[in-house]
Design an enzyme around this catalytic site. Structure first.
Site, PDB file in Angstrom:
ATOM      1  N   GLU A 123      34.403  40.914  53.887  1.00  0.00           N
ATOM      2  CA  GLU A 123      34.606  41.400  52.521  1.00  0.00           C
ATOM      3  C   GLU A 123      33.498  40.789  51.672  1.00  0.00           C
ATOM      4  O   GLU A 123      33.459  39.574  51.465  1.00  0.00           O
ATOM      5  CB  GLU A 123      35.968  40.960  51.985  1.00  0.00           C
ATOM      6  CG  GLU A 123      37.112  41.774  52.549  1.00  0.00           C
ATOM      7  CD  GLU A 123      38.468  41.364  51.962  1.00  0.00           C
ATOM      8  OE1 GLU A 123      39.452  42.023  52.305  1.00  0.00           O
ATOM      9  OE2 GLU A 123      38.533  40.399  51.185  1.00  0.00           O
ATOM     10  N   ASP A 160      41.365  36.159  40.208  1.00  0.00           N
ATOM     11  CA  ASP A 160      40.877  35.081  41.054  1.00  0.00           C
ATOM     12  C   ASP A 160      41.201  33.696  40.512  1.00  0.00           C
ATOM     13  O   ASP A 160      41.190  33.470  39.298  1.00  0.00           O
ATOM     14  CB  ASP A 160      39.352  35.206  41.237  1.00  0.00           C
ATOM     15  CG  ASP A 160      39.008  36.323  42.206  1.00  0.00           C
ATOM     16  OD1 ASP A 160      39.499  36.277  43.346  1.00  0.00           O
ATOM     17  OD2 ASP A 160      38.273  37.252  41.812  1.00  0.00           O
TER      18      ASP A 160
END
Lengths: 266, 395
Positions: free
Chosen positions: A49, A60
């Protein structure tokens, strides 16, 4: 060529789970990113990824926030990241998923980027802030260029909604294992094993589990109920903690190697 | 017809999957209670007895004489409890949280006015409250930090990114993702994912409803021009809501021009931005060609945001509202002007709207009317004003 499908089938044949490695592109620089990816693949990562840094990464945790900020401070752009992907593709046929926030794609032009991704040999995209309801904005463009849109299912996603997402999912499903942002979780959401089993039953594609998986123990615990394990913050933590990029790469490769070994025994 | 949650091409729900079920729950609760008689009567009681509504529509006689043109009226949101329009929205959302059985409120804040307004209603309803505030704003809005603490809220200083409002919002969203089961996120402006833009507009539309009624009572006609400052745009949307269907009423949104558009140091998302997705909605944003959000600059912390509510982006596209820019130095001059002519200390946010009114009024006729939304009071800004004036003297 469906690299994602082939990879999961190969893992299945070898009686192991796929290791999916997330890397923030450009942290600390793109040369390091390229070396890191190749080393991770060598150490057992099956799918990459490739994280596109964004100035406002709301999904995040601190590690990927910091990695993203560093990458942006050095002026990392999407075009440069695509070049890195292209370099990696010359050495490896591992599937590459472009992992990004929506705005970076919008600003660069969806069709233009999708066409470039297809030409480079990127296999799909995962867009953190594009929920199921808005898929229609993107899916036709991605399909035109033969790219898969990777869908997310969260611990909060009700069963009926999860079924709907699973039914139309392409490539693989990314199943979030804890309520929260990336990295740092100490425990998985209650009922995660049942969740994974249910989604796997409904889905026509493999199911990967991710968020907060930083050790072989955690990976092994989830492995029986999924087809792949995503490791992200644990990799970027190794990179951020090392003064010397090569040491960071070696340490991240060590982490992935341990997890890959553990997943072979499942 | 607009599709649900969209204003033209703007709006939507661009958030992580973890939050989608909560947005659906919120949407359902908002639809259920917004016209529910128990909810509405309780909300009205708080608006009247706790906030002190209706807020007056005041004819600014000396300001009008000074400008020597159109008659200028001020919608006095600065006289609300807590000193700004923000509480109209927080009382509505907190009441909704109460009806939904939520026990904890979180909020982002820039100038601190929304943080104070959220801390206030949390205390009122006996709820736990955590406010996220950029470290830079914690410094320049110290009095509001003290107010929030006095009201029993936890203040979390955010040091990521540019340490201002957008970063506070990032951190509030992250916290909400973790605590989504028992926590209600009180967004302070008409941005964010659906249903926030619609819901915040609904709770702020009381400003425009009152202003329309009041101007008709006082002058027997509609205003020619309605002016409000636009950061995220909640006070502007609130007052515009009362006049948007009156096609002859000119609506003007004033964005923060900072040091000037040409310098790149500003916060004018509509005037100087492009379409993109941030904090859950598609709207006009200040961003690089590569889609990275640009740090903004304004003397007014409440306008220091790189996006704007999606409905404003739409009103700009269809030209129903005009969006203009006022620079820091013009806002400071307007701050002084209102202090000296009317004995009213305006918030630096509202000073942007005053500045635009003072620019336009001289070119209008004496029988014409301008309403300015005086969205908040300026006690919190004394330090910023002083610092700005000193920096000008040192130049």
């Amino acid at each position: 060529m469906d690299r994602i499908k082939n990879t999961f089938e190969l893992c299945d044949k070898e009686n192991r789970k796929a290791v999916i490695a997330y890397v923030t592109a450009g942290c600390p620089d793109l040369e390091c990113t390229e070396n890191l990816i190749l080393k991770l693949i060598e150490s057992g990562a099956d799918i990459i990824e490739l994280g596109v840094p964004f100035s406002d990464p709301t999904a995040d945790g601190p590690v990927i926030q910091k990695a993203s900020q560093l990458a942006l401070d050095h002026g990392t752009t999407l075009q440069q990241i695509l070049q890195t992907a292209s370099n990696v593709r010359k050495h490896s046929q591992a599937p590459i998923i472009l992992f990004t926030y929506y705005n970076v794609l919008l600003a660069n032009g969806l069709d233009k980027i999708a066409a470039q991704c297809a030409e480079i040999g990127i296999d799909g995209m995962l867009i953190v802030d594009l929920p199921f309801e808005h898929n229609a904005e993107l899916v036709p463009t991605l399909q035109k260029h033969g790219l898969k849109l990777i869908s997310l299912i969260a611990p909060t996603t009700p069963a009926e909604r999860a079924s709907k997402i699973a039914e139309v999912a392409e490539g693989f499903i990314y199943c979030i294992t804890s309520k929260g942002v990336t990295g740092g979780q100490t425990s998985f959401a209650a009922g995660i094993d049942d969740n994974l089993r249910n989604i796997r039953e409904k889905a026509n594609v493999p199911v990967a589990a991710g968020f907060g998986i930083d050790s072989a123990e955690k990976a092994s615990a989830l492995a029986p109920n999924c087809d792949g394990i995503v490791v992200g913050s644990a990799i970027m933590r190794c990179i951020l903690q090392s003064d010397d990029p090569q040491k960071g790469i070696d340490s991240a490769a060590g982490t992935i190697n341990k997890i890959a070994k553990a997943l072979k025994q499942n | 017809m607009k599709s649900k949650g969209f204003y033209g091409i703007y709006g939507g729900q661009y958030v992580a999957e973890t939050l989608m079920p909560s947005l659906h729950e919120l949407e359902a609760a908002y639809e259920k209670y917004k016209n529910d008689s128990d909810f509405v009567s309780e909300l009205r009681e708080y608006l009247r007895d706790y906030i002190g509504r209706p807020s007056p529509l005041y004819f600014a006689k000396r300001l009008t004489e000074h400008c020597d043109g159109a008659r200028i009226f001020l919608k006095r949101e600065d006289l609300n409890h807590t000193g700004a329009h923000k509480i109209n929205n927080t009382i509505g959302q907190a009441l909704l949280a109460k009806f939904m059985g939520k026990k904890r409120l979180i909020a982002e804040t820039g100038a601190g006015m929304h943080g104070v307004a959220t801390a206030t209603v949390a205390a009122l309803f006996g709820m736990e409250c955590e406010v996220f505030m950029g470290a830079e704003d914690v410094r320049r809005q110290a009095p509001n930090v003290q107010r929030m603490e006095a009201l029993g809220s936890k203040i979390t200083s955010v040091t990521s990114g540019s340490s201002t409002l957008k970063d506070a919002m990032n951190e509030a969203i992250r916290n909400w993702i973790k605590t989504v089961d028992d926590t209600f996120y009180v967004i302070g402006t008409v941005a964010g994912p659906h249903p926030y833009p619609e819901m915040v507009r609904h709770f702020q539309s009381i400003i425009g409803e009152e202003a329309r009624r009041q101007i008709m009572l006082k002058t027997s006609k509609l205003p020619d021009t309605v002016i409000a400052c636009v950061g995220g745009g909640s006070n502007a949307m609130g007052i515009f809501a009362g006049f948007v269907d009156d096609e002859d009423v000119h609506l003007v949104g004033v964005e923060a021009g900072g040091s000037g558009l040409a310098t790149g140091k500003h916060a004018a998302s509509i005037t100087g931005g492009d379409t993109g997705v941030l904090h859950g909605c598609k709207t006009k944003l200040l961003q690089t060609d590569d889609g990275q959000i640009i740090p903004t600059h304004s003397i007014s912390a409440g306008l220091d945001y790189p996006g704007v509510g999606p409905e404003h982006s739409h009103l700009a596209d269809i030209k129903r509202a005009e969006y203009v820019v006022i620079e820091d130095k013009e806002a400071i001059a307007a701050f002084d002007l209102l202090c000296r002519t009317e004995g009213i200390i305006p918030a630096l946010e509202s000073s942007h709207a005053i500045a635009e009114a003072a620019k336009r009024a001289p070119n209008m006729k004496p029988d014409q009317i301008i309403i300015v939304n005086l969205s908040g009071r300026g006690d919190k800004d004394m330090q910023s004003v002083q610092e700005f004036k000193q920096s000008q003297e040192n130049k």
